[in-house]
Motif scaffolding. Structure first.
Motif, PDB file in Angstrom:
ATOM      1  N   ASN A   1     159.031  49.457 -36.973  1.00  0.00           N
ATOM      2  CA  ASN A   1     157.715  49.055 -37.453  1.00  0.00           C
ATOM      3  C   ASN A   1     157.706  47.667 -38.072  1.00  0.00           C
ATOM      4  O   ASN A   1     158.617  47.274 -38.796  1.00  0.00           O
ATOM      5  CB  ASN A   1     157.201  50.076 -38.483  1.00  0.00           C
ATOM      6  CG  ASN A   1     155.811  49.763 -38.974  1.00  0.00           C
ATOM      7  OD1 ASN A   1     155.629  49.242 -40.067  1.00  0.00           O
ATOM      8  ND2 ASN A   1     154.817  50.046 -38.156  1.00  0.00           N
ATOM      9  N   THR A   2     156.671  46.919 -37.743  1.00  0.00           N
ATOM     10  CA  THR A   2     156.270  45.725 -38.475  1.00  0.00           C
ATOM     11  C   THR A   2     154.757  45.820 -38.616  1.00  0.00           C
ATOM     12  O   THR A   2     154.105  46.570 -37.887  1.00  0.00           O
ATOM     13  CB  THR A   2     156.616  44.419 -37.734  1.00  0.00           C
ATOM     14  OG1 THR A   2     155.962  44.423 -36.460  1.00  0.00           O
ATOM     15  CG2 THR A   2     158.109  44.277 -37.532  1.00  0.00           C
TER      16      THR A   2
ATOM     17  N   ILE B   1     160.484  46.552 -40.764  1.00  0.00           N
ATOM     18  CA  ILE B   1     160.363  47.660 -41.719  1.00  0.00           C
ATOM     19  C   ILE B   1     161.226  48.832 -41.276  1.00  0.00           C
ATOM     20  O   ILE B   1     161.932  49.436 -42.066  1.00  0.00           O
ATOM     21  CB  ILE B   1     158.885  48.081 -41.869  1.00  0.00           C
ATOM     22  CG1 ILE B   1     158.097  46.937 -42.524  1.00  0.00           C
ATOM     23  CG2 ILE B   1     158.756  49.367 -42.691  1.00  0.00           C
ATOM     24  CD1 ILE B   1     156.594  47.118 -42.516  1.00  0.00           C
TER      25      ILE B   1
ATOM     26  N   LEU C   1     159.279  54.875 -39.268  1.00  0.00           N
ATOM     27  CA  LEU C   1     158.466  55.489 -40.331  1.00  0.00           C
ATOM     28  C   LEU C   1     158.672  57.001 -40.366  1.00  0.00           C
ATOM     29  O   LEU C   1     157.729  57.779 -40.319  1.00  0.00           O
ATOM     30  CB  LEU C   1     156.984  55.166 -40.095  1.00  0.00           C
ATOM     31  CG  LEU C   1     156.607  53.684 -40.069  1.00  0.00           C
ATOM     32  CD1 LEU C   1     155.106  53.516 -39.835  1.00  0.00           C
ATOM     33  CD2 LEU C   1     157.028  52.982 -41.357  1.00  0.00           C
TER      34      LEU C   1
ATOM     35  N   GLN D   1     156.442  50.271 -46.002  1.00  0.00           N
ATOM     36  CA  GLN D   1     155.344  49.755 -45.193  1.00  0.00           C
ATOM     37  C   GLN D   1     154.116  49.455 -46.063  1.00  0.00           C
ATOM     38  O   GLN D   1     153.494  48.395 -45.940  1.00  0.00           O
ATOM     39  CB  GLN D   1     154.968  50.730 -44.079  1.00  0.00           C
ATOM     40  CG  GLN D   1     153.987  50.123 -43.075  1.00  0.00           C
ATOM     41  CD  GLN D   1     153.225  51.151 -42.278  1.00  0.00           C
ATOM     42  OE1 GLN D   1     152.777  52.163 -42.823  1.00  0.00           O
ATOM     43  NE2 GLN D   1     153.065  50.911 -40.988  1.00  0.00           N
TER      44      GLN D   1
ATOM     45  N   THR E   1     154.634  46.388 -48.032  1.00  0.00           N
ATOM     46  CA  THR E   1     154.540  45.196 -47.192  1.00  0.00           C
ATOM     47  C   THR E   1     153.093  44.838 -46.906  1.00  0.00           C
ATOM     48  O   THR E   1     152.711  43.661 -46.932  1.00  0.00           O
ATOM     49  CB  THR E   1     155.309  45.412 -45.880  1.00  0.00           C
ATOM     50  OG1 THR E   1     156.664  45.765 -46.175  1.00  0.00           O
ATOM     51  CG2 THR E   1     155.296  44.168 -45.015  1.00  0.00           C
TER      52      THR E   1
ATOM     53  N   SER F   1     151.787  55.393 -38.699  1.00  0.00           N
ATOM     54  CA  SER F   1     151.126  54.090 -38.793  1.00  0.00           C
ATOM     55  C   SER F   1     149.638  54.209 -38.490  1.00  0.00           C
ATOM     56  O   SER F   1     148.812  53.501 -39.083  1.00  0.00           O
ATOM     57  CB  SER F   1     151.780  53.093 -37.826  1.00  0.00           C
ATOM     58  OG  SER F   1     151.769  53.592 -36.502  1.00  0.00           O
TER      59      SER F   1
END
Length: 759
Positions: A412-413, A428, A431, A440, A443, A468
């Motif tokens: 994940n970003t 990241i 998740l 997350q 961030t 997400s």
């Protein structure tokens, strides 16, 4: 990001006293820009001032030759600066003399902070100079190097806004900080042994523990590393056992490129990456003289040069005679959790892994893993984008509303747009645990805060069960859902500023397709907010669901059974205790999902070829298969193309029937794959794509596959675009989501439609 420097109201030189106001935008705070402007103005005999504000740097200059100042700013800017625009306007003279650096001005931010930079040559010289007050000081830095993003709470970038706020400068540091002709002028992290941060243990103690074969947790720039002697097989085995990291490769750290050549064959392009201010981990061909436990089954090793003063001190302390020390340097985190960054977390989460935990008292505000890169098709490509590169934005080419994208649940970003810029966060991770989800959210909050933006829209994946997606749904913003593989292609289209239709190929492990289908090898045409699915790989049985991604033998049996070759499945997998049961279940009509995933095709082929039946980390079978390639070969009739579907079943059966060696299998598989994909693109291309082909997805990180495809397609007269500004894998998904979402928003505005959701 390519600089787009413009000078407004071009200035013609003459001997008239004139005054100009310059607005400089980009990475211009925390990189020595004000002392640079001060020294330049003094040198040119100009009066005026320079200051930091919410938009970047503001300069006013007056005198003879003031018209030449902007050109000098453009050509001679500090090494860590990134100038996007210089706007220069003539204003009335005021007759004041002298040039000064004024106090920063706050307000809504339109500037940005630079990325963390490795210790510069001047600071290194001071670090090892007994006459310097910075001798052996593990936090030496200046405006040309040191922490930036990782210590910054908010902009403008001033000491009070960083985690250095609590350290009161001693008179010597204050003098440097206030001297415009000193390279530490307004270097916000400036400190020395008398007034700055301190390590909890001496470098000598750390070195002694390394020599004793112990595991060290060392706090650095963006988080903690776990370190051990990379030539001590027992220490490596201990680290793997404690970290529950059975076979995933470790990176190694060395003092410089000369030392790295002892363990890796490093090209000029790889050297340039290693020595860049970011100092990422770079994959290079292994010399084969490191212990097997560093990178089991692989022919390349991740190499990183020391980038913080404490690294240099430790490696120097370990050096004895002709010995060149090499350290394992891996992210400090229990398996699957994000990087540890705080002292409290280190003692709580790392005490069962490390024998010695070394902290310091400068807080890490933004944690950031080491970036990982490789050279693909003669240019750098990310495997992981983090420290040293974040928060450098991707230029989208045009302004638009602010969109926040929440990315994928793997690798994940998140991404936030401001104007024409897209800010992709640091890596990241997955998740799949509470720590990662907390990271997350942390961030999201920090990136929006430091950019001083409130997003207008949100974007996310189509998958209904992604964490997400749930976070995106909770933002209370108009939400645009973007199909996973469209996002992969859209990310590359965005960074290369491609307008109009393109032919896209997205190859990865899996993504949520229409109606819940499991995609992963897709031909997609993309044109702004419009996309068309032109076909996919032949779907293979996904026996066991998610287990199939961890156990390639399931993919091998499923593929052969689907082809009607139960006999081959039994013969090849007879030694596996569960093979006969799975074959029997297929015979009883067991219903399983199907996937067109290229990643699962790699798994099936690797299992059939005898490379690996069970994976200990994501992509292990494919990586080991790639490592065995010597010279790709094309199997005649190894694939078929019917309509938009590409079928490699003939290749899989050939590998199963002919008992070729593993190396021969690797060559045949990769060569035939490249030939089939190239023909597929040629057969399904749109006549409107202007010969532009975009390649993305995690499988494009396979260098043999990517370079082979580029060569074949370019030989056909096509122009190929690869991911360069973001990873090809799911680490780049958020960039594609914001880019596609902005096209959707624009399209709906043009048609006066309300945005609800778009696939």
């Amino acid at each position: 990001m390519a600089n787009r420097v413009t000078i407004v109201d071009a200035m013609a030189g003459d001997r008239t006293i004139r005054r100009f106001r310059l607005r400089v935008r980009g990475v211009v705070q925390g990189v020595g820009f004000r002392p640079f402007a001060f020294a330049l103005a003094r040198k040119m005999g100009l009066s005026g001032f320079v200051l930091n504000d919410n938009a970047g740097v503001l300069i006013e200059v007056e005198g003879f030759g003031a018209d030449a100042f902007a050109r000098a700013v453009k050509t001679d800017a500090p090494p860590l600066s990134r100038i996007d625009t210089i706007e220069a306007h003539e204003i009335d003279t005021n007759g004041l003399t002298g040039f000064e650096i004024r106090e920063s001005v706050g307000g809504k931010s339109a500037t940005r902070i630079g990325a963390d930079a490795a210790t510069c040559r001047d600071c290194l010289d001071e670090l090892f100079d007994p006459e310097s007050r910075f001798f052996h000081y593990p936090f030496v830095n200046c405006t040309h190097c040191g922490p930036r993003l990782t210590i910054t709470r908010r902009l403008p970038y001033d000491r009070a806004q960083t985690s250095m706020a609590g350290f009161v400068m001693c008179p010597a540091c204050r003098a440097d900080y206030e001297n415009p002709l000193n390279r530490r002028f307004h270097a916000e992290p400036v400190a020395c042994p008398a007034c700055g941060p301190k390590l909890s243990h001496s470098v000598a103690e750390i070195a002694q523990a390394i020599r004793a074969g112990q595991i060290i947790a060392l706090k650095g720039i963006g988080g903690f590393h776990l370190l051990c002697d990379a030539e001590n097989e027992n220490a490596i085995a201990t680290l793997r056992r404690r970290k529950a990291r059975d076979e995933k490769p470790f990176a190694v750290m060395l003092r410089d490129v000369a030392a790295a050549h002892r363990f890796a064959e490093i090209t000029d392009a790889e050297t340039a990456l290693l020595e860049s201010p970011a100092h990422p981990v770079v994959l290079a061909a292994s010399q084969g003289n490191l212990p097997h436990g560093i990178a089991p089954g692989l022919t390349r090793v991740g190499v990183m040069l020391a980038y913080a003063p404490v690294h240099h001190l430790l490696l120097a302390a370990l050096e004895e005679g002709s010995n060149v020390p090499v350290l394992v340097a891996t992210s400090a985190n229990p398996g699957g959790e994000p990087l540890v960054a705080s002292n409290e977390d280190a003692h709580r989460r790392l005490s069962g892994i490390a024998d010695l935990i070394v902290t310091h008292d400068r807080d890490i505000v933004v944690r950031a893993d080491d970036s990982v890169m490789q050279i693909v098709a003669q240019a750098p490509a990310y495997l992981r984008r983090a420290r040293g590169y974040v928060p450098e934005p991707v230029d989208l080419g045009s302004d638009g509303p602010s969109v926040i994208a929440l990315g994928s649940d793997l690798k994940n970003t998140i991404c936030v747009t401001r104007g024409r810029e897209a800010y992709l966060s640091q890596h990241i991770g997955g998740l799949d645990n509470a720590e990662a989800i907390r990271f997350q959210r942390e961030t999201v909050a920090h990136l929006c805060s430091i950019l001083d933006v409130t997003p207008d829209y949100a974007a996310c994946d189509l998958h209904p069960d992604f964490r997400s997606v749930r976070l995106a749904e909770g933002l209370d913003l108009p939400l645009i859902r973007v199909q996973h593989h469209v996002a992969h292609i859209a990310a590359v289209v965005a960074e290369h500023h491609l307008a109009g239709p393109v032919t896209g190929l997205a190859l990865d492990g899996h993504g949520y397709g229409p109606g819940g289908t499991i995609w992963g090898g897709e031909r997609i045409d993309l044109d702004g907010a419009d996309w068309t699915h032109k076909g996919g790989l032949r779907p293979l049985p996904l026996a066991g669901g998610d287990k199939a991604a961890r156990e390639p033998w399931r993919m091998g049996i499923g593929a052969l059974y689907q082809a009607g070759r139960e006999d081959l499945a039994r013969a090849l997998f007879a030694s596996h205790p569960m093979a006969e049961k799975l074959i029997s279940l297929f015979g009883l009509g067991m219903r399983v999902g199907l996937t067109s995933s290229m990643g699962r095709l790699f798994d099936a082929a690797a299992a059939i070829a005898g490379v690996r039946l069970v994976q200990h980390y994501e992509g292990q079978a494919a990586m080991e298969f790639e490592a065995m390639v010597t010279a790709p070969e094309v199997l005649a009739d190894g694939y078929s193309l019917t309509g938009g579907q590409l079928d490699f079943m003939p290749l899989l059966i050939h590998l199963a029937e002919n008992h070729v060696t593993v190396a021969e299998s690797a060559n045949l598989f990769h060569g035939t794959l490249i030939a089939g994909l190239a023909e597929w693109i040629a057969a399904t291309r749109s006549p409107l794509d202007q010969g532009r082909v975009v390649l993305s997805g995690g499988c494009i990180m396979n260098r043999v596959l990517a370079e082979g495809l580029v060569n074949r397609l370019e030989a056909q007269g096509l122009t190929v675009f690869l991911p360069r500004a973001a990873p090809a894998n799911d680490g780049g998904i958020a960039l594609g989501q914001v880019a596609f979402a902005r096209h959707v928003i624009e399209k709906h505005k043009l048609h006066s439609e309300e945005i609800e959701t778009c696939a």
